[in-house]
Design a protein around this motif. Structure first.
Motif, PDB file in Angstrom:
ATOM      1  N   THR A   1      -9.379   8.332   1.127  1.00 41.19           N
ATOM      2  CA  THR A   1      -8.989   8.250   2.536  1.00 41.19           C
ATOM      3  C   THR A   1      -9.964   9.040   3.392  1.00 41.19           C
ATOM      4  OG1 THR A   1      -7.540  10.179   2.255  1.00 41.19           O
ATOM      5  CG2 THR A   1      -6.522   8.010   2.043  1.00 41.19           C
ATOM      6  N   VAL A   2     -10.009   8.690   4.685  1.00 45.15           N
ATOM      7  CA  VAL A   2     -10.831   9.388   5.670  1.00 45.15           C
ATOM      8  C   VAL A   2      -9.933   9.720   6.860  1.00 45.15           C
ATOM      9  CG1 VAL A   2     -12.863   9.289   7.157  1.00 45.15           C
ATOM     10  CG2 VAL A   2     -12.838   8.006   4.988  1.00 45.15           C
ATOM     11  N   PHE A   3      -9.878  11.000   7.238  1.00 42.69           N
ATOM     12  CA  PHE A   3      -9.085  11.371   8.411  1.00 42.69           C
ATOM     13  C   PHE A   3      -9.507  12.753   8.883  1.00 42.69           C
ATOM     14  CE2 PHE A   3      -6.933  13.259   4.869  1.00 42.69           C
ATOM     15  CZ  PHE A   3      -6.373  14.428   5.338  1.00 42.69           C
ATOM     16  N   ALA A   4      -9.281  13.018  10.165  1.00 44.03           N
ATOM     17  CA  ALA A   4      -9.550  14.343  10.726  1.00 44.03           C
ATOM     18  C   ALA A   4      -8.335  14.889  11.464  1.00 44.03           C
ATOM     19  CB  ALA A   4     -10.746  14.295  11.677  1.00 44.03           C
ATOM     20  N   GLU A   5      -7.323  14.038  11.679  1.00 46.20           N
ATOM     21  CA  GLU A   5      -6.127  14.465  12.411  1.00 46.20           C
ATOM     22  C   GLU A   5      -4.885  13.842  11.793  1.00 46.20           C
ATOM     23  OE1 GLU A   5      -6.059  14.039  16.640  1.00 46.20           O
ATOM     24  OE2 GLU A   5      -8.090  14.795  16.923  1.00 46.20           O
ATOM     25  N   ASN A   6      -3.762  14.517  11.972  1.00 50.66           N
ATOM     26  CA  ASN A   6      -2.447  13.951  11.684  1.00 50.66           C
ATOM     27  C   ASN A   6      -1.400  14.785  12.421  1.00 50.66           C
ATOM     28  OD1 ASN A   6      -1.890  16.271  10.098  1.00 50.66           O
ATOM     29  ND2 ASN A   6      -2.682  15.284   8.257  1.00 50.66           N
ATOM     30  N   HIS A   7      -0.140  14.511  12.149  1.00 47.49           N
ATOM     31  CA  HIS A   7       0.952  15.175  12.864  1.00 47.49           C
ATOM     32  C   HIS A   7       1.174  16.620  12.414  1.00 47.49           C
ATOM     33  CE1 HIS A   7       2.547  13.796   9.077  1.00 47.49           C
ATOM     34  NE2 HIS A   7       3.588  14.584   9.231  1.00 47.49           N
ATOM     35  N   ASP A   8       0.461  17.066  11.393  1.00 43.15           N
ATOM     36  CA  ASP A   8       0.670  18.406  10.842  1.00 43.15           C
ATOM     37  C   ASP A   8      -0.443  19.388  11.180  1.00 43.15           C
ATOM     38  OD1 ASP A   8       3.146  18.098   9.644  1.00 43.15           O
ATOM     39  OD2 ASP A   8       2.321  17.384   7.749  1.00 43.15           O
TER      40      ASP A   8
ATOM     41  N   VAL B   1      -6.522  13.948  -9.626  1.00 41.18           N
ATOM     42  CA  VAL B   1      -6.215  13.024  -8.533  1.00 41.18           C
ATOM     43  C   VAL B   1      -6.403  11.576  -8.982  1.00 41.18           C
ATOM     44  CG1 VAL B   1      -6.832  12.321  -6.202  1.00 41.18           C
ATOM     45  CG2 VAL B   1      -6.796  14.750  -6.796  1.00 41.18           C
ATOM     46  N   LEU B   2      -7.434  11.322  -9.798  1.00 37.93           N
ATOM     47  CA  LEU B   2      -7.676   9.954 -10.276  1.00 37.93           C
ATOM     48  C   LEU B   2      -6.508   9.421 -11.097  1.00 37.93           C
ATOM     49  CD1 LEU B   2     -11.465  10.068 -11.166  1.00 37.93           C
ATOM     50  CD2 LEU B   2     -10.377   8.539  -9.508  1.00 37.93           C
ATOM     51  N   LYS B   3      -5.736  10.315 -11.695  1.00 36.83           N
ATOM     52  CA  LYS B   3      -4.549   9.860 -12.433  1.00 36.83           C
ATOM     53  C   LYS B   3      -3.505   9.259 -11.496  1.00 36.83           C
ATOM     54  CE  LYS B   3      -5.106  13.272 -16.144  1.00 36.83           C
ATOM     55  NZ  LYS B   3      -4.502  14.456 -16.802  1.00 36.83           N
ATOM     56  N   TYR B   4      -3.549   9.664 -10.226  1.00 36.83           N
ATOM     57  CA  TYR B   4      -2.629   9.124  -9.228  1.00 36.83           C
ATOM     58  C   TYR B   4      -3.154   7.837  -8.593  1.00 36.83           C
ATOM     59  CZ  TYR B   4       0.200  13.450  -9.010  1.00 36.83           C
ATOM     60  OH  TYR B   4       1.036  14.502  -9.284  1.00 36.83           O
ATOM     61  N   VAL B   5      -4.472   7.752  -8.362  1.00 34.64           N
ATOM     62  CA  VAL B   5      -5.010   6.683  -7.509  1.00 34.64           C
ATOM     63  C   VAL B   5      -5.829   5.635  -8.253  1.00 34.64           C
ATOM     64  CG1 VAL B   5      -5.023   8.181  -5.492  1.00 34.64           C
ATOM     65  CG2 VAL B   5      -7.112   7.963  -6.872  1.00 34.64           C
TER      66      VAL B   5
ATOM     67  N   MET C   1      -3.836   5.318  -2.757  1.00 30.14           N
ATOM     68  CA  MET C   1      -4.769   6.379  -2.361  1.00 30.14           C
ATOM     69  C   MET C   1      -3.926   7.577  -1.951  1.00 30.14           C
ATOM     70  SD  MET C   1      -5.976   4.657   1.256  1.00 30.14           S
ATOM     71  CE  MET C   1      -5.042   3.175   1.698  1.00 30.14           C
ATOM     72  N   VAL C   2      -4.600   8.707  -1.714  1.00 24.20           N
ATOM     73  CA  VAL C   2      -3.868   9.903  -1.295  1.00 24.20           C
ATOM     74  C   VAL C   2      -4.633  10.622  -0.195  1.00 24.20           C
ATOM     75  CG1 VAL C   2      -2.709  10.276  -3.512  1.00 24.20           C
ATOM     76  CG2 VAL C   2      -4.940  11.350  -3.078  1.00 24.20           C
ATOM     77  N   PHE C   3      -3.890  11.421   0.562  1.00 15.23           N
ATOM     78  CA  PHE C   3      -4.496  12.349   1.517  1.00 15.23           C
ATOM     79  C   PHE C   3      -4.780  13.659   0.787  1.00 15.23           C
ATOM     80  CE2 PHE C   3      -1.870   9.951   4.756  1.00 15.23           C
ATOM     81  CZ  PHE C   3      -2.961   9.332   5.358  1.00 15.23           C
ATOM     82  N   HIS C   4      -6.056  14.057   0.773  1.00 13.22           N
ATOM     83  CA  HIS C   4      -6.430  15.372   0.281  1.00 13.22           C
ATOM     84  C   HIS C   4      -6.384  16.283   1.509  1.00 13.22           C
ATOM     85  CE1 HIS C   4      -7.896  12.816  -2.924  1.00 13.22           C
ATOM     86  NE2 HIS C   4      -8.569  12.166  -2.009  1.00 13.22           N
ATOM     87  N   LEU C   5      -5.543  17.269   1.503  1.00 12.58           N
ATOM     88  CA  LEU C   5      -5.221  17.992   2.727  1.00 12.58           C
ATOM     89  C   LEU C   5      -6.202  19.107   3.055  1.00 12.58           C
ATOM     90  CD1 LEU C   5      -1.345  18.151   2.274  1.00 12.58           C
ATOM     91  CD2 LEU C   5      -2.729  16.390   3.375  1.00 12.58           C
ATOM     92  N   ASP C   6      -7.255  19.260   2.245  1.00 15.35           N
ATOM     93  CA  ASP C   6      -8.197  20.374   2.439  1.00 15.35           C
ATOM     94  C   ASP C   6      -8.785  20.401   3.847  1.00 15.35           C
ATOM     95  OD1 ASP C   6      -7.937  19.310  -0.151  1.00 15.35           O
ATOM     96  OD2 ASP C   6      -9.676  20.396  -0.880  1.00 15.35           O
TER      97      ASP C   6
ATOM     98  N   VAL D   1       0.839  -1.202   0.000  1.00 19.61           N
ATOM     99  CA  VAL D   1       0.000   0.000   0.000  1.00 19.61           C
ATOM    100  C   VAL D   1       0.872   1.250   0.000  1.00 19.61           C
ATOM    101  CG1 VAL D   1      -0.211   0.157   2.523  1.00 19.61           C
ATOM    102  CG2 VAL D   1      -2.013   1.112   1.060  1.00 19.61           C
ATOM    103  N   THR D   2       0.455   2.256  -0.774  1.00 19.20           N
ATOM    104  CA  THR D   2       1.129   3.549  -0.785  1.00 19.20           C
ATOM    105  C   THR D   2       0.067   4.636  -0.650  1.00 19.20           C
ATOM    106  OG1 THR D   2       1.081   3.481  -3.219  1.00 19.20           O
ATOM    107  CG2 THR D   2       3.145   2.868  -2.132  1.00 19.20           C
ATOM    108  N   ILE D   3       0.236   5.474   0.362  1.00 17.63           N
ATOM    109  CA  ILE D   3      -0.704   6.571   0.610  1.00 17.63           C
ATOM    110  C   ILE D   3       0.046   7.873   0.422  1.00 17.63           C
ATOM    111  CG2 ILE D   3      -2.397   7.540   2.190  1.00 17.63           C
ATOM    112  CD1 ILE D   3      -1.082   4.345   3.371  1.00 17.63           C
ATOM    113  N   GLY D   4      -0.253   8.582  -0.645  1.00 14.73           N
ATOM    114  CA  GLY D   4       0.480   9.791  -0.967  1.00 14.73           C
ATOM    115  C   GLY D   4      -0.062  11.018  -0.270  1.00 14.73           C
ATOM    116  N   GLU D   5       0.834  11.901   0.162  1.00 19.25           N
ATOM    117  CA  GLU D   5       0.444  13.211   0.680  1.00 19.25           C
ATOM    118  C   GLU D   5       0.368  14.142  -0.531  1.00 19.25           C
ATOM    119  OE1 GLU D   5       1.981  16.541   3.918  1.00 19.25           O
ATOM    120  OE2 GLU D   5       3.432  15.384   2.755  1.00 19.25           O
ATOM    121  N   LEU D   6      -0.853  14.376  -1.011  1.00 15.64           N
ATOM    122  CA  LEU D   6      -1.046  15.065  -2.290  1.00 15.64           C
ATOM    123  C   LEU D   6      -1.560  16.482  -2.052  1.00 15.64           C
ATOM    124  CD1 LEU D   6      -0.825  14.148  -5.363  1.00 15.64           C
ATOM    125  CD2 LEU D   6      -3.317  14.199  -5.318  1.00 15.64           C
TER     126      LEU D   6
END
Length: 582
Positions: free
Chosen positions: A345-352, A285-289, A298-303, A271-276
C-alpha cells in the motif's frame, strides 16, 4: 453462491484493486446534508461526482455503524444497522449504487477485534458467568496483592492509557479491552463467536454489494491467552506496555484463512486491507499478504504514520525526525513484495494521524501548496495501491497551534492529556502536560477529523448547522471551490498526477524501487524500473534550494512532471518535486 458473486481472479493475477486509487471518507466530517452538524451518507452520495472527477476508483467509508460513539464509531453496537446521524442501511445501498453506476467501488471498515459494550452480544456475555455467550469475550478473575487489594488479571497498559481490564461488579470478574473500556475485545477462540462475526459483520454487507473492507486492528484477533504479565519498563506505573502479548498471536493466520475460505472467497475478488501494527519483519508480513496465503489482499504498515511519535506510553511526545527515517520506511515497504506474490500500500494520511503537509512538508503560507504537491508526487510514484484521505487532495493542514485542548475531541489524545495533567499536578513529571500538548499539536488524530473544506461559506460548506468539530480557521483560503477551476491549485495537480500514475502504471504502480543517495537528509531521490523502462523521482523536503545530485542522470531522461516548472536542472527549489522517465 451470492447473486453478487463474480468470477474469482486466479492467484497472481493483476487484481482490480492493485491499480485502483482509494479515497478514504471519514463520514462525520465529510459532508452534512441535513444541517445537524454531522456528516452523513446522503452527503457522501452528493459528492460522488466530485470524487469521480478527481480520478479515484474506490471509496472507503470509515465506520458508519450504529454506535454510542465513544471512539467515533469504532465501538459498534450493531453491525447490521447504521448510526441514525449518518443515515440508514438503505442510504448505504444507495451509496453502493452511486459508486457502481460510475464504475467505482465501495469499501467499508471491518471492526471485528472488539464491539461496543452496548452490543447485544456483550450485554448477554456480562449477564451471568454461565451465559452461552460468556466466552465470546475475555473474562478473568481478579488478582490480589499482599495487602488484599484487588488487581487486574495482568499489568497490561491499553492503547488509550490505563489498564486493559475493567472490573464488572455484576459478575465479579474483569473483562479485556485493548482500547477504551467501552470496547470489550471479542474472543476469537470461540467458534460460535467467529461464526456470528462472519454472518453479521461480513456477509450482511457483502450481500448488499460492497466490494471489500479495510480491516481494523487485523493482527490482534489471536491473543496469547496465558495472560502473563508484561515486563516492567516503566517503574512509575502498575500498567506496562504489552503489545507482544496481543499482536500476531498463535492462531492469527488460521483465523484469517478461515474467514477467507468460508466468507470472502465465495464473493469473488473481494479486497481486504488490514491495519497491521507492530509487525516489522517483512517475511512475517508476507504470510498475511501473499496471494497463496489467501488471508489479506494487502496491509497498512503504520511506520510512516508513526514518524515523530514515541512508544506506547509516550506516543504523543513529539520526537524530531530525519529524512533518512522516511527513506528507510518507504524503501522497506516498497521493496519487500518485489519478486513475491504479495502486494503493498501507499499512503501518507489517514484518520489516525496529523496532516502530511504539516508533518512532512510545511504548512507555512509560502510553502504549503508546493510541499503538498511535492508529497503528491512522492505518493503517485510509489508501488502498490494508493490511498488518499479526504482533504489531502486540496492540501488541508493541521489545526492552528493556538487552538486550546478544548477543541480536541479524540478519546485517545484526551486520554494521554488527562493522564499528563495528573502526572504534572502530582509532581511525578512536572513538564509532561506541556510536552504532550506540544505533541498533540503535530500528531493528534483530531487534525484529520476537522470538517472537509468545500467552499468559503460558513463552516467551510460542510454544514449549515454547527459542526461537531470546528472548521479550520483557513478554510476561506483552502477549499475545493477555490481550487476546482485553478489550473495551478493542489487539487488540479492531484488530478494531473493521478492520471499520469495510470498512464505509467508499469513503472509507478508495479515498478521495482531503489533509493539513491540514501544519506542525504535534504532530498529524497529514488528510481522506479520495470523491464527497460525507468523513472527517476527527486524530492526536496526543505524550504531551501538544494543541489540536485542526480542531475547528470536526469539530463538524459525526459521530464514528465514538476511542481516547480522552469527551475534549473542542477538545483531543486524549496519543496520541489520532479519525475523523469526514459
Amino acid at each position: 453462491m451470492s447473486p453478487h458473486a463474480i468470477e474469482i481472479v486466479p492467484t497472481g493475477a493483476n487484481n482490480w484493486w492493485k491499480e485502483s486509487t482509494i479515497y478514504q471518507v471519514y463520514p462525520a466530517s465529510f459532508k452534512d446534508s441535513n444541517g445537524d452538524g454531522w456528516g452523513d451518507i446522503p452527503g457522501v452520495i452528493e459528492k460522488i461526482p466530485y470524487l469521480h472527477s478527481l480520478g479515484v476508483d474506490v471509496v472507503w467509508l470509515s465506520p458508519m455503524y450504529d454506535s454510542p460513539m465513544h471512539d467515533m464509531g469504532y465501538d459498534i453496537s450493531d453491525y447490521e444497522k447504521v448510526l441514525p446521524a449518518y443515515g440508514s442501511v438503505a442510504d448505504v445501498e444507495k451509496l453502493i449504487e452511486a459508486c457502481h453506476q460510475r464504475g467505482m467501488k465501495l469499501l467499508l471498515d471491518l471492526v471485528i477485534n472488539h464491539t461496543s459494550d452496548q452490543h447485544k452480544w456483550f450485554q448477554e456475555s456480562r449477564s451471568s458467568k454461565d451465559n452461552a455467550k460468556r466466552d465470546w469475550y475475555f473474562w478473568r478473575p481478579a488478582r490480589y496483592d499482599q495487602d488484599g487489594n484487588r488487581l487486574p488479571p495482568t499489568n497490561w497498559r491499553g492503547y488509550f492509557a490505563g489498564s486493559t481490564w475493567t472490573w464488572d461488579e455484576h459478575t465479579q470478574e474483569y473483562y479485556l479491552h485493548l482500547y477504551a473500556k467501552e470496547q470489550p475485545d471479542l474472543n476469537w477462540e470461540s467458534a460460535a463467536a467467529r461464526k456470528a462475526i462472519y454472518d453479521s459483520a461480513v456477509r450482511f454487507w457483502l450481500e448488499k454489494g460492497v466490494d471489500g473492507f479495510r480491516v481494523d486492528t487485523v493482527n490482534k484477533y489471536s491473543k496469547f491467552t496465558e495472560f502473563t504479565d508484561a515486563a516492567i519498563t516503566d517503574p512509575k506505573s502498575y500498567v506496562q506496555p504489552a503489545i507482544a502479548k496481543w499482536c500476531n498471536g498463535p492462531r492469527m493466520h488460521e483465523f484469517l484463512r478461515e474467514m477467507y475460505d468460508e466468507v470472502l472467497e465465495p464473493y469473488g475478488d473481494v479486497v481486504t486491507i488490514g491495519e497491521l501494527a507492530n509487525t516489522p519483519d517483512p517475511e512475517h508480513v508476507l504470510k498475511y499478504v501473499g496471494a497463496e496465503a489467501k488471508q489479506l489482499s494487502m496491509v497498512f504498515h503504520l511506520d510512516i504514520g508513526h514518524v515523530g511519535m514515541g512508544g506506547l506510553e509516550d506516543k504523543y511526545i513529539f520526537h524530531p525526525w530525519q529524512l533518512t527515517q522516511i527513506k528507510s520506511i518507504v524503501g522497506k515497504w516498497q521493496s519487500f513484495v518485489e519478486g513475491t506474490d504479495g502486494w503493498t500500500t501507499v499512503f501518507a494520511e489517514n484518520h489516525d494521524n496529523g496532516r502530511s503537509v504539516s508533518r512532512y512538508g510545511s504548512d507555512a503560507p509560502e510553502w504549503r501548496e508546493i510541499s503538498a504537491k511535492m508529497l503528491a508526487l512522492m505518493n503517485v510514484a510509489l508501488t502498490g495501491t494508493l490511498f488518499i484521505y479526504q482533504g489531502q487532495e486540496i492540501g488541508m493542514i493541521n489545526a492552528p497551534r493556538d487552538w486550546p485542548i478544548d477543541e480536541y475531541k479524540d478519546i485517545e489524545g484526551l486520554g494521554y492529556y488527562r493522564e499528563a495533567e495528573r502526572q504534572t499536578a502530582s509532581g511525578v513529571d512536572p513538564t509532561r502536560k506541556e510536552r504532550i500538548m506540544d505533541g498533540l499539536r503535530i500528531l493528534a488524530r483530531d487534525h484529520s477529523r476537522l470538517p472537509m473544506q468545500w467552499d468559503s461559506s460558513l463552516h467551510a460548506g460542510f454544514s449549515t448547522g454547527t459542526p461537531w468539530m470546528r472548521a479550520h480557521d483557513l478554510y476561506p483560503e483552502i477549499n475545493v471551490a477555490r481550487q476546482e477551476n485553478d489550473a495551478a491549485s493542489v487539487l488540479s495537480f492531484w488530478k494531473q498526477v493521478l492520471a499520469l500514475r495510470k498512464e505509467h502504471r508499469h513503472l509507478f504502480i508495479h515498478g521495482a524501487f531503489e533509493v539513491v543517495d540514501f544519506e542525504n537528509q535534504q532530498t529524497f531521490c529514488f528510481v522506479k524500473s520495470r523491464e527497460e523502462k525507468k523513472a527517476l523521482v527527486a524530492l526536496n523536503f526543505t524550504p531551501e534550494s538544494q543541489p540536485f545530485t542526480q542531475a547528470t542522470v536526469a539530463g538524459e531522461m525526459k521530464l514528465l512532471v514538476s511542481n516547480s516548472p522552469g527551475s534549473s536542472l542542477d538545483t531543486l527549489q524549496p519543496f520541489e518535486g520532479r519525475i523523469y522517465v526514459s
